[in-house]
Design an enzyme around this catalytic site. Structure first.
Site, PDB file in Angstrom:
ATOM      1  CG  LEU A  57     -11.173 -20.854 -50.876  1.00 52.02           C
ATOM      2  CD1 LEU A  57     -11.030 -19.586 -50.053  1.00 52.02           C
ATOM      3  CD2 LEU A  57     -12.167 -21.783 -50.199  1.00 52.02           C
TER       4      LEU A  57
ATOM      5  CE1 TYR B  75      -4.826 -25.629 -58.208  1.00 53.21           C
ATOM      6  CE2 TYR B  75      -2.986 -26.890 -57.338  1.00 53.21           C
ATOM      7  CZ  TYR B  75      -4.200 -26.262 -57.152  1.00 53.21           C
ATOM      8  OH  TYR B  75      -4.782 -26.270 -55.901  1.00 53.21           O
TER       9      TYR B  75
ATOM     10  CB  THR C 235     -14.539 -27.387 -60.348  1.00 51.22           C
ATOM     11  OG1 THR C 235     -14.115 -26.275 -59.539  1.00 51.22           O
ATOM     12  CG2 THR C 235     -13.617 -27.517 -61.538  1.00 51.22           C
TER      13      THR C 235
ATOM     14  CG  ASN D 243     -16.894 -19.862 -63.117  1.00 52.95           C
ATOM     15  OD1 ASN D 243     -16.610 -20.690 -62.253  1.00 52.95           O
ATOM     16  ND2 ASN D 243     -16.155 -19.679 -64.194  1.00 52.95           N
TER      17      ASN D 243
ATOM     18  CG  PHE E 291     -14.348 -29.965 -50.857  1.00 53.90           C
ATOM     19  CD1 PHE E 291     -15.130 -30.473 -49.823  1.00 53.90           C
ATOM     20  CD2 PHE E 291     -12.965 -30.120 -50.783  1.00 53.90           C
ATOM     21  CE1 PHE E 291     -14.547 -31.105 -48.737  1.00 53.90           C
ATOM     22  CE2 PHE E 291     -12.370 -30.750 -49.700  1.00 53.90           C
ATOM     23  CZ  PHE E 291     -13.156 -31.238 -48.670  1.00 53.90           C
TER      24      PHE E 291
ATOM     25  CE  LYS F 167      -7.935 -15.803 -70.092  1.00 57.54           C
ATOM     26  NZ  LYS F 167      -8.713 -15.940 -71.340  1.00 57.54           N
TER      27      LYS F 167
HETATM   28  P1  NAD Z   1     -13.350 -26.963 -55.843  1.00 58.77           P
HETATM   29  O1  NAD Z   1     -13.063 -27.237 -57.280  1.00 58.77           O
HETATM   30  O2  NAD Z   1     -14.396 -27.773 -55.177  1.00 58.77           O
HETATM   31  O3  NAD Z   1     -13.699 -25.428 -55.623  1.00 58.77           O
HETATM   32  C1  NAD Z   1     -13.242 -24.397 -56.440  1.00 58.77           C
HETATM   33  C2  NAD Z   1     -14.397 -23.439 -56.686  1.00 58.77           C
HETATM   34  O4  NAD Z   1     -13.929 -22.350 -57.489  1.00 58.77           O
HETATM   35  C3  NAD Z   1     -15.531 -24.120 -57.467  1.00 58.77           C
HETATM   36  O5  NAD Z   1     -16.766 -23.817 -56.869  1.00 58.77           O
HETATM   37  C4  NAD Z   1     -15.421 -23.505 -58.850  1.00 58.77           C
HETATM   38  O6  NAD Z   1     -16.632 -23.463 -59.565  1.00 58.77           O
HETATM   39  C5  NAD Z   1     -14.890 -22.113 -58.515  1.00 58.77           C
HETATM   40  N1  NAD Z   1     -14.213 -21.513 -59.663  1.00 58.77           N
HETATM   41  C6  NAD Z   1     -13.278 -22.075 -60.461  1.00 58.77           C
HETATM   42  N2  NAD Z   1     -12.922 -21.214 -61.426  1.00 58.77           N
HETATM   43  C7  NAD Z   1     -13.658 -20.079 -61.230  1.00 58.77           C
HETATM   44  C8  NAD Z   1     -13.746 -18.839 -61.922  1.00 58.77           C
HETATM   45  N3  NAD Z   1     -13.014 -18.599 -63.019  1.00 58.77           N
HETATM   46  N4  NAD Z   1     -14.592 -17.908 -61.454  1.00 58.77           N
HETATM   47  C9  NAD Z   1     -15.348 -18.137 -60.340  1.00 58.77           C
HETATM   48  N5  NAD Z   1     -15.318 -19.304 -59.658  1.00 58.77           N
HETATM   49  C10 NAD Z   1     -14.480 -20.261 -60.118  1.00 58.77           C
HETATM   50  O7  NAD Z   1     -11.952 -27.121 -55.069  1.00 58.77           O
HETATM   51  P2  NAD Z   1     -11.625 -26.997 -53.507  1.00 58.77           P
HETATM   52  O8  NAD Z   1     -10.982 -28.252 -53.093  1.00 58.77           O
HETATM   53  O9  NAD Z   1     -12.787 -26.484 -52.761  1.00 58.77           O
HETATM   54  O10 NAD Z   1     -10.471 -25.883 -53.544  1.00 58.77           O
HETATM   55  C11 NAD Z   1     -10.712 -24.539 -53.164  1.00 58.77           C
HETATM   56  C12 NAD Z   1      -9.406 -23.768 -53.204  1.00 58.77           C
HETATM   57  O11 NAD Z   1      -8.445 -24.368 -52.319  1.00 58.77           O
HETATM   58  C13 NAD Z   1      -8.744 -23.735 -54.581  1.00 58.77           C
HETATM   59  O12 NAD Z   1      -8.169 -22.466 -54.783  1.00 58.77           O
HETATM   60  C14 NAD Z   1      -7.663 -24.785 -54.475  1.00 58.77           C
HETATM   61  O13 NAD Z   1      -6.575 -24.505 -55.344  1.00 58.77           O
HETATM   62  C15 NAD Z   1      -7.258 -24.676 -53.021  1.00 58.77           C
HETATM   63  N6  NAD Z   1      -6.673 -25.933 -52.528  1.00 58.77           N
HETATM   64  C16 NAD Z   1      -7.455 -27.010 -52.224  1.00 58.77           C
HETATM   65  C17 NAD Z   1      -6.869 -28.188 -51.784  1.00 58.77           C
HETATM   66  C18 NAD Z   1      -7.682 -29.399 -51.399  1.00 58.77           C
HETATM   67  O14 NAD Z   1      -7.081 -30.398 -51.021  1.00 58.77           O
HETATM   68  N7  NAD Z   1      -8.997 -29.383 -51.421  1.00 58.77           N
HETATM   69  C19 NAD Z   1      -5.474 -28.260 -51.672  1.00 58.77           C
HETATM   70  C20 NAD Z   1      -4.712 -27.146 -52.012  1.00 58.77           C
HETATM   71  C21 NAD Z   1      -5.323 -25.979 -52.424  1.00 58.77           C
END
Ligand code: NAD
Ligand code: UDP
Length: 342
Positions: free
Chosen positions: A78, A150, A36, A33, A12, A96
């Site tokens: 991210l 987390y 999500t 990968n 996202f 991990k």
């Molecule tokens: P999301 O789940 O849409 O995006 C995370 C992305 O990381 C996905 O595309 C997923 O496929 C990829 N990913 C996960 N594990 C992976 C791995 N092992 N190797 C490669 N890619 C991998 O979530 P988001 O909301 O876009 O969040 C992005 C980042 O921002 C995250 O680190 C999250 O912890 C942080 N964050 C988001 C929010 C929020 O409100 N959206 C709040 C706090 C922190």
């Protein structure tokens, strides 16, 4: 030309960030990968010059072949599942990802002399006793609970960033993101904004956890990314810096607004509140404002209207939408089955 790597680029936030960086003129590699994230989030960039998508799991060291071979100026790290059902599905894998993924991103930043942004979270504050939360607050996290994979994962990732700075001089910068929403959220990932909208559009019950009096502060995605870029462009600010919206809403207020904007007749259905679910959450944005000139500009109503329009279109196109937004079927994730395509 600035060369940027976005890990989690198909997610996202990552996919919007890729758009912003390309619009600025960067050359961008998105690495993901698809744990999500979704390929559809980047489909509009398929033939775009200066953009490459690499499939890779960050729990393995970052590759050096193909698009990953050159030096990066900036790394936006991210990659990590973000919604509670997603990160609790395989909690050991989540830890991990947080530890090994951040380690590998930092090692690459060290080798390349790149500036790195770590997407940290308000979850490092746990169920906070200080309100609103300032960056100096050290948090109240239950190390033993179902959210710890987390929360503690993100805390150790912050420690790693600090240690790479002190030990190796890596220019690592920390943003603590408060709940952010907008188009391209995964409709099935179980977060409250996507759940309520999808449920309201489908005329299904709105799943309210607990009495709905817990609060969150919701930031529209565009505002958050402006903050990301301000921090990465800053000469000497490393954070940690809170980013979000300091308006605070109960989940009941959110549900009422979603019902009004969707003109839905869905009923509210009370469900048990999950363990360790924080009761209140609001960022103190003083540091973001004074150091980065940050301001959120999109009111919740406007942001929700845009997000609702996105989900309406997704449903009209026959997108796979599960109105209940439950955790996906629990299954261990086998990173060995993930192939790398460069
Ligand atoms: P999301 O789940 O849409 O995006 C995370 C992305 O990381 C996905 O595309 C997923 O496929 C990829 N990913 C996960 N594990 C992976 C791995 N092992 N190797 C490669 N890619 C991998 O979530 P988001 O909301 O876009 O969040 C992005 C980042 O921002 C995250 O680190 C999250 O912890 C942080 N964050 C988001 C929010 C929020 O409100 N959206 C709040 C706090 C922190
Ligand atoms: N929540 C809810 N119904 C849902 C999903 C979430 O009432 O269908 C609540 C949840 O218990 C929490 C708040 O909404 O208090 C925000 O949850 P979310 O999963 O979006 O984010 P986080 O807890 O990580 O802030």
């Amino acid at each position: 030309m600035t060369r940027s790597l976005v890990t989690g680029g198909a997610g996202f936030l990552g996919s919007h960030l890729v758009d912003r960086l390309l619009a600025r003129g960067d050359e961008v590699v998105a690495l993901d990968n698809f744990y999500t994230g979704r390929r559809e989030n980047l489909a509009h960039l398929a033939d775009r010059p200066r953009f490459t998508l690499v499939e890779h799991d960050v729990t393995a060291p970052l590759p050096r072949q193909g698009a990953m071979s050159g030096r990066f100026d900036r790394i936006f790290h991210l990659a990590c599942p973000a919604s509670p059902p997603a990160y609790q599905r395989d909690p050991i894998y989540t830890t991990k990802i947080s530890f090994l993924g951040t380690l590998h991103a930092l090692e690459r930043a060290k080798e390349d002399g790149a500036r790195l942004l770590q997407a940290s979270t308000s979850e490092v504050y746990g169920d906070p006793e200080e309100h609103p939360q300032r960056e100096s607050y050290r948090g109240a996290v239950n190390t033993l609970g179902p959210r710890a994979c987390y929360d503690e994962g993100k805390r150790v990732a912050e420690s790693l960033c600090m240690d790479f700075r002190r030990q190796h001089g890596v220019d690592a910068r920390l943003v603590r993101i408060f709940n952010t929403y907008g188009p391209r959220m995964d409709p099935n990932d179980g977060r409250v904004v996507s759940n309520f909208i999808v449920q309201a559009l489908a005329g299904k019950p709105i799943t309210m956890f607990g009495d709905g009096l817990q609060t969150r502060s919701f930031c529209y995605v565009d505002d958050l990314l402006t903050g990301f870029l301000a921090l990465m462009d800053h000469a000497d600010e490393h954070g940690p810096v809170n980013l979000g919206n300091d308006g605070e809403f109960t989940m009941r207020e959110l549900a009422d607004l979603v019902l009004e904007l969707t003109a839905s007749r869905s009923q509210i259905e009370l469900r048990e509140r999950p363990a360790d679910d924080p009761m209140q959450r609001r960022p103190d944005l003083t540091r973001a404002r004074t150091r980065l000139g940050f301001e959120h500009t999109v009111p919740l109503r406007t942001g929700l209207e845009r997000t609702i329009a996105y989900f309406r279109a997704l449903i009209a196109e026959g997108g796979k939408v599960i109105a209940q937004g439950p955790p996906r079927e629990s299954r261990p994730y086998d990173s060995r089955t993930q192939k790398e395509s460069l």
